[in-house]
Design an enzyme around this catalytic site. Structure first.
Site, PDB file in Angstrom:
ATOM      1  N   GLU A 176      10.164  13.830 -10.128  1.00 16.59           N
ATOM      2  CA  GLU A 176       9.488  12.633 -10.639  1.00 16.59           C
ATOM      3  C   GLU A 176       8.001  12.620 -10.289  1.00 16.59           C
ATOM      4  OE1 GLU A 176      11.219   9.770 -12.308  1.00 16.59           O
ATOM      5  OE2 GLU A 176      12.789  11.262 -12.641  1.00 16.59           O
ATOM      6  N   HIS A 252      11.878   5.053  -6.897  1.00 14.51           N
ATOM      7  CA  HIS A 252      10.894   6.072  -6.496  1.00 14.51           C
ATOM      8  C   HIS A 252      10.409   5.702  -5.094  1.00 14.51           C
ATOM      9  CE1 HIS A 252       9.757   6.741 -10.983  1.00 14.51           C
ATOM     10  NE2 HIS A 252      10.454   7.782 -10.570  1.00 14.51           N
ATOM     11  N   CYS A 370       1.958   3.001  -9.860  1.00 13.49           N
ATOM     12  CA  CYS A 370       2.670   3.788 -10.881  1.00 13.49           C
ATOM     13  C   CYS A 370       1.709   4.218 -11.976  1.00 13.49           C
ATOM     14  CB  CYS A 370       3.750   2.963 -11.560  1.00 13.49           C
ATOM     15  SG  CYS A 370       5.070   2.446 -10.489  1.00 13.49           S
TER      16      CYS A 370
HETATM   17  N1  LIG Z   1       7.345   4.008  -9.610  1.00 15.26           N
HETATM   18  C1  LIG Z   1       6.648   4.717 -10.451  1.00 15.26           C
HETATM   19  N2  LIG Z   1       5.850   5.620 -10.027  1.00 15.26           N
HETATM   20  N3  LIG Z   1       6.764   4.568 -11.787  1.00 15.26           N
HETATM   21  C2  LIG Z   1       7.427   3.522 -12.451  1.00 15.26           C
HETATM   22  C3  LIG Z   1       8.088   4.026 -13.686  1.00 15.26           C
HETATM   23  C4  LIG Z   1       8.765   2.936 -14.444  1.00 15.26           C
HETATM   24  C5  LIG Z   1       9.624   3.481 -15.567  1.00 15.26           C
HETATM   25  N4  LIG Z   1      10.127   2.405 -16.386  1.00 15.26           N
HETATM   26  C6  LIG Z   1      10.669   2.637 -17.586  1.00 15.26           C
HETATM   27  O1  LIG Z   1      10.725   3.749 -18.070  1.00 15.26           O
HETATM   28  C7  LIG Z   1      11.229   1.438 -18.325  1.00 15.26           C
HETATM   29  C8  LIG Z   1      11.113   1.566 -19.823  1.00 15.26           C
HETATM   30  C9  LIG Z   1      11.921   0.523 -20.545  1.00 15.26           C
HETATM   31  O2  LIG Z   1      12.933   0.062 -20.005  1.00 15.26           O
HETATM   32  O3  LIG Z   1      11.538   0.148 -21.678  1.00 15.26           O
HETATM   33  C10 LIG Z   1      10.765   4.322 -15.010  1.00 15.26           C
HETATM   34  O4  LIG Z   1      11.793   3.742 -14.636  1.00 15.26           O
HETATM   35  O5  LIG Z   1      10.621   5.545 -14.921  1.00 15.26           O
END
Ligand SMILES: N=C(N)NCCC[C@H](NC(=O)CCC(=O)O)C(=O)O
Length: 446
Positions: A176, A252, A370
């Site tokens: 990730e 994460h 993020c």
């Molecule tokens: N913590 C970090 N670095 N990044 C956050 C990423 C959020 C992302 N949300 C999403 O992909 C949700 C998309 C949706 O539900 O429409 C994920 O879960 O991968």
């Protein structure tokens, strides 16, 4: 001799299809806001405003482009045929969940774009970049090719930058990116310690693992990245995330810990073996003492850390200490707001707190941290990158006008099937690659 270096932040520009599809099981916000109507224009402007405020404070701020969505090549690879309108109407009719997955603007969260090791840490003294395979979620697993092209278009000089392909896209090598990677150091240009935090060991069934939600990062993936980047044991620490934290919604590590310079700001439930992590880091940090800022569950219960995204703040070095750039939600959760008031008065390394509004992204589980990929660059490296992506006043104005011209202010699940949307997105992205001087990076441009 230690070269002068800076930490640059490359934020993902929110894409025109930003929507709430509930795609991320294990990410509480994504699942709670499923089917609400998103506002892509506001989302992109909130992201740009954050970039601008940090650029105005003197931080080097870069921009990474959104991806082409809905992604027709993925649909064709999955057997949809006909012209583009036919493909879109067929997928909307027969599999709307798949349409949502190939339409997600999730590339905005560039902390997941790649893992980056600065040249001071690597064997060949180049900056190493590996796009994350993001194999845990289908909608994110289709990001790494275009991410790789964008990174190559920005960090193109092979004398300074080494690019790797994403790891094999299977769960055993689930990666990730920088969301599970923190670099601690003295001066940015001096050798540092890279902390890789994994959720699970893939090839050891006996090792602890979460039971409710998936662990997205494996130890095997983290070790592979460290090998590819030429990090020795002196420069790398591998630590397991607390499985109970993953089960509490910490999908994460950057939802429960953030580090920069010699400072590690973390929740007591972040790591499975907390004291071992601190010992490993202390042993490897040279020329500087680790400043650990530990938040207890009494101060901030883990559920409040998850709902406020306290640890998904950006921790930034400033002239008089560390600045914590927190999402607005931190002031809406009583325990967190109280904690922040005491934090700046504690005499510790974090001396200032500033609030940023990134609500549109937060509703999908993406806070300030993020939205950015950190890249430590020495002066030669900074000069060698594509300068068109560095946020200046002029670029900020230009991108603001661009967003207002091309983005809709409402995006529901039904809107994703609109054949006009695909044309709008491509027109916008074609203009954007010209503004950012990226050449052709999208499939529709090839
Ligand atoms: N913590 C970090 N670095 N990044 C956050 C990423 C959020 C992302 N949300 C999403 O992909 C949700 C998309 C949706 O539900 O429409 C994920 O879960 O991968």
């Amino acid at each position: 001799m230690v070269k002068r270096a800076v930490e640059a932040n490359f934020d993902g520009l929110v894409g025109p299809t930003h929507n709430y599809a509930g795609l991320s099981w294990g990410n509480v916000a994504s699942r709670s806001n499923v089917n609400s109507v998103a506002n892509p224009r506001e989302a992109a402007l909130q992201g740009l405003a954050k970039m601008k405020r940090l650029a105005d404070r003197g931080y080097v701020q870069g921009v990474l482009p959104p991806h082409e969505r809905p992604h027709l090549p993925t649909l064709r690879a999955l057997g949809f045929t006909g012209n583009e309108g036919q493909v879109l109407s067929a997928v909307a009719r027969t599999d709307p969940a798949l349409l949502a997955a190939v339409s997600s603007a999730s590339a905005m969260w560039t902390a997941n774009a790649a893992t980056v090791s600065p040249s001071a840490d690597t064997a060949d003294q180049r900056v190493h970049l590996t796009p994350a395979n993001l194999s845990a979620k289908f909608h994110r697993s289709i990001e790494h090719r275009v991410t790789g092209r964008a990174l190559k278009a920005i960090f193109s000089d092979e004398r300074y930058f080494a690019h790797h392909s994403a790891l094999p896209s299977v769960s055993q090598f689930g990666d990730e990116g920088a969301a599970n990677h923190t670099r601690l150091c003295g001066d940015y240009g001096a050798p540092g310690v890279e902390l890789f935090v994994y959720g699970q060991e893939a090839f050891n069934d006996a090792a602890p693992a979460p039971v409710r939600f998936p662990a997205r990062q494996t130890l095997e993936a983290s070790r592979a990245i460290a090998r590819l980047h030429g990090l020795t044991d002196r420069h790398a620490v591998f630590a397991q995330q607390n499985p109970a934290a993953i089960d509490a919604g910490v999908f994460h590590n950057d939802v429960i810990a953030v580090g920069n310079g010699n400072c590690l700001f973390y929740h007591e439930q972040a790591f499975l073996h907390e004291s071992q992590v601190l010992t490993d880091l202390r042993e490897r940090l040279t020329g500087v003492e680790l400043a650990a800022v530990r938040v207890s569950s009494d101060q901030v219960p883990i559920a409040d850390a998850v709902s406020s995204y306290l640890f998904n703040s950006q921790l930034l070095a400033s002239a008089d200490g560390m600045l914590l750039a927190v999402p607005g939600e931190c002031r809406e959760v009583a325990s967190v707001s109280r904690y922040l008031d005491t934090l700046v008065q504690s005499g510790g390394p974090i001396t200032a707190v500033e609030v940023f509004d990134v609500k549109q992204s937060m509703r999908n589980g993406g806070g300030p941290a993020c939205l950015r990929l950190r890249v430590v660059l020495n002066e030669d490296e900074l000069r060698a990158i594509n300068q068109n992506v560095i946020l200046t006043d002029a670029l900020y104005e230009r991108l603001t006008v661009w967003v207002k011209a091309h983005y809709r202010d409402a995006m529901s699940q039904q809107d994703l099937a609109d054949p006009m949307l695909l044309d709008e997105v491509r027109k916008a992205l074609d203009e954007l690659t010209a503004i950012l001087g990226l050449g052709s990076i999208y499939d529709f441009q090839m």
